[in-house]
Design a protein around this motif. Sequence first.
Motif, mmCIF file in Angstrom:
data_model
loop_
_atom_site.group_PDB
_atom_site.id
_atom_site.type_symbol
_atom_site.label_atom_id
_atom_site.label_comp_id
_atom_site.label_asym_id
_atom_site.label_seq_id
_atom_site.Cartn_x
_atom_site.Cartn_y
_atom_site.Cartn_z
ATOM 1 N N VAL A 33 0.873 -1.161 0.000
ATOM 2 C CA VAL A 33 0.000 0.000 0.000
ATOM 3 C C VAL A 33 0.915 1.218 0.000
ATOM 4 C CG1 VAL A 33 -1.751 1.306 1.266
ATOM 5 C CG2 VAL A 33 -1.785 -1.201 1.323
ATOM 6 N N THR A 34 0.763 2.087 -1.003
ATOM 7 C CA THR A 34 1.578 3.291 -1.097
ATOM 8 C C THR A 34 0.663 4.498 -0.939
ATOM 9 O OG1 THR A 34 3.095 2.174 -2.610
ATOM 10 C CG2 THR A 34 3.210 4.582 -2.532
ATOM 11 N N LEU A 35 0.985 5.334 0.027
ATOM 12 C CA LEU A 35 0.237 6.560 0.270
ATOM 13 C C LEU A 35 1.053 7.725 -0.256
ATOM 14 C CD1 LEU A 35 -0.702 5.888 4.007
ATOM 15 C CD2 LEU A 35 -1.973 5.219 1.966
ATOM 16 N N ASP A 36 0.403 8.635 -0.957
ATOM 17 C CA ASP A 36 1.091 9.811 -1.489
ATOM 18 C C ASP A 36 0.207 11.024 -1.239
ATOM 19 O OD1 ASP A 36 2.437 11.758 -2.914
ATOM 20 O OD2 ASP A 36 2.683 10.533 -4.711
ATOM 21 N N ARG A 37 0.761 12.008 -0.549
ATOM 22 C CA ARG A 37 -0.041 13.188 -0.227
ATOM 23 C C ARG A 37 -0.321 14.044 -1.443
ATOM 24 N NH1 ARG A 37 3.711 17.701 2.268
ATOM 25 N NH2 ARG A 37 5.643 17.101 1.261
ATOM 26 N N SER A 38 0.432 13.854 -2.530
ATOM 27 C CA SER A 38 0.140 14.562 -3.775
ATOM 28 C C SER A 38 -1.105 13.944 -4.362
ATOM 29 C CB SER A 38 1.288 14.422 -4.774
ATOM 30 O OG SER A 38 2.472 14.914 -4.231
ATOM 31 N N PRO A 140 6.184 -2.009 -22.490
ATOM 32 C CA PRO A 140 7.568 -2.208 -22.938
ATOM 33 C C PRO A 140 8.612 -1.481 -22.092
ATOM 34 C CG PRO A 140 6.146 -1.833 -24.818
ATOM 35 C CD PRO A 140 5.311 -1.590 -23.596
ATOM 36 N N LEU A 141 8.331 -0.254 -21.640
ATOM 37 C CA LEU A 141 9.305 0.479 -20.824
ATOM 38 C C LEU A 141 9.551 -0.241 -19.508
ATOM 39 C CD1 LEU A 141 11.149 2.874 -20.353
ATOM 40 C CD2 LEU A 141 9.167 4.130 -19.456
ATOM 41 N N ASP A 142 8.495 -0.720 -18.863
ATOM 42 C CA ASP A 142 8.667 -1.475 -17.620
ATOM 43 C C ASP A 142 9.490 -2.727 -17.869
ATOM 44 O OD1 ASP A 142 7.157 0.334 -16.145
ATOM 45 O OD2 ASP A 142 5.300 -0.803 -16.348
ATOM 46 N N ALA A 143 9.251 -3.390 -18.990
ATOM 47 C CA ALA A 143 9.984 -4.615 -19.323
ATOM 48 C C ALA A 143 11.479 -4.344 -19.488
ATOM 49 C CB ALA A 143 9.412 -5.242 -20.593
ATOM 50 N N ARG A 144 11.813 -3.174 -20.026
ATOM 51 C CA ARG A 144 13.239 -2.822 -20.186
ATOM 52 C C ARG A 144 13.883 -2.430 -18.860
ATOM 53 N NH1 ARG A 144 11.622 -0.270 -25.119
ATOM 54 N NH2 ARG A 144 11.553 1.719 -24.066
ATOM 55 N N LEU A 145 13.124 -1.804 -17.976
ATOM 56 C CA LEU A 145 13.684 -1.297 -16.729
ATOM 57 C C LEU A 145 13.724 -2.313 -15.596
ATOM 58 C CD1 LEU A 145 12.028 2.244 -16.601
ATOM 59 C CD2 LEU A 145 14.387 1.685 -17.215
ATOM 60 N N TYR A 146 12.770 -3.260 -15.588
ATOM 61 C CA TYR A 146 12.623 -4.153 -14.436
ATOM 62 C C TYR A 146 12.539 -5.611 -14.876
ATOM 63 C CZ TYR A 146 11.084 0.333 -12.567
ATOM 64 O OH TYR A 146 10.998 1.649 -12.230
ATOM 65 N N ALA A 147 13.297 -6.466 -14.186
ATOM 66 C CA ALA A 147 13.195 -7.905 -14.420
ATOM 67 C C ALA A 147 12.181 -8.521 -13.457
ATOM 68 C CB ALA A 147 14.554 -8.570 -14.228
ATOM 69 N N GLY A 148 11.999 -7.875 -12.329
ATOM 70 C CA GLY A 148 11.052 -8.324 -11.308
ATOM 71 C C GLY A 148 10.581 -7.115 -10.530
ATOM 72 N N THR A 149 9.895 -7.360 -9.436
ATOM 73 C CA THR A 149 9.424 -6.262 -8.608
ATOM 74 C C THR A 149 10.587 -5.732 -7.779
ATOM 75 O OG1 THR A 149 7.269 -7.296 -8.473
ATOM 76 C CG2 THR A 149 7.733 -5.581 -6.878
ATOM 77 N N PRO A 150 10.887 -4.428 -7.887
ATOM 78 C CA PRO A 150 11.992 -3.850 -7.119
ATOM 79 C C PRO A 150 11.709 -3.851 -5.616
ATOM 80 C CG PRO A 150 11.289 -2.389 -8.891
ATOM 81 C CD PRO A 150 10.271 -3.469 -8.781
ATOM 82 N N GLU A 151 12.726 -3.544 -4.853
ATOM 83 C CA GLU A 151 12.586 -3.415 -3.404
ATOM 84 C C GLU A 151 11.643 -2.247 -3.095
ATOM 85 O OE1 GLU A 151 13.849 -5.426 -1.035
ATOM 86 O OE2 GLU A 151 14.540 -6.670 -2.701
ATOM 87 N N PRO A 152 10.954 -2.291 -1.948
ATOM 88 C CA PRO A 152 9.947 -1.268 -1.616
ATOM 89 C C PRO A 152 10.458 0.178 -1.605
ATOM 90 C CG PRO A 152 9.758 -3.135 -0.143
ATOM 91 C CD PRO A 152 10.995 -3.352 -0.966
ATOM 92 N N ARG A 155 11.276 4.277 -5.256
ATOM 93 C CA ARG A 155 10.158 5.210 -5.408
ATOM 94 C C ARG A 155 9.649 5.316 -6.852
ATOM 95 N NH1 ARG A 155 10.889 10.397 -1.754
ATOM 96 N NH2 ARG A 155 9.281 10.975 -3.210
ATOM 97 N N ALA A 156 10.544 5.243 -7.817
ATOM 98 C CA ALA A 156 10.123 5.378 -9.215
ATOM 99 C C ALA A 156 9.130 4.289 -9.605
ATOM 100 C CB ALA A 156 11.333 5.334 -10.147
ATOM 101 N N PHE A 157 9.277 3.112 -9.026
ATOM 102 C CA PHE A 157 8.371 2.013 -9.355
ATOM 103 C C PHE A 157 7.067 2.116 -8.569
ATOM 104 C CE2 PHE A 157 6.647 -2.275 -8.894
ATOM 105 C CZ PHE A 157 6.699 -2.739 -10.194
#
Length: 161
Positions: A33-38, A140-152, A155-157
Amino acid sequence: MTGTWTDLLRHPSPLDRLFSSVPPLRGVRLRSVTLDRSGPTVTLRVDLPGVPDLVAGKWECDTVQCQVRFLAVGGLRMSGWTPPVVVDVGLERLARRRVGVRVTGEGTRLVFVASDALDVGRVSAFRAGDDGGPHRFVRPLDARLYAGTPEPHERAFFEHL
């Protein structure tokens, strides 16, 4: 609520490329769960129930993960959460283009009100039981940047769809 949760999406669903019928948000594994005040926004990262029938054999996967972002959030209350946990996400249409959101599962409760316009992104497919294993991303951009789910802490993910 009449219809499905995907009827509330602001943009065509990338999930339509994986499922002949997108599953409901019942019995989903809540990963984060990610909360963002923006905005403010709440983003749920979930594993959807059901096999992605349009790509399962081709991608050798049996689980789809995505992030569902709720916009213009208010009245948020959360209690007891130890991830991952299986939850149901209930949506109730309210006045003035708002929805009531209720996320409930074993020892977990998250309640808030949001805009009736949702976003979905970071859609990937993988093999259940291999949580840290490779993911096949739809975009496609996600496929190039990430092989799996990054660590929590990535922030960019987790803060951007």
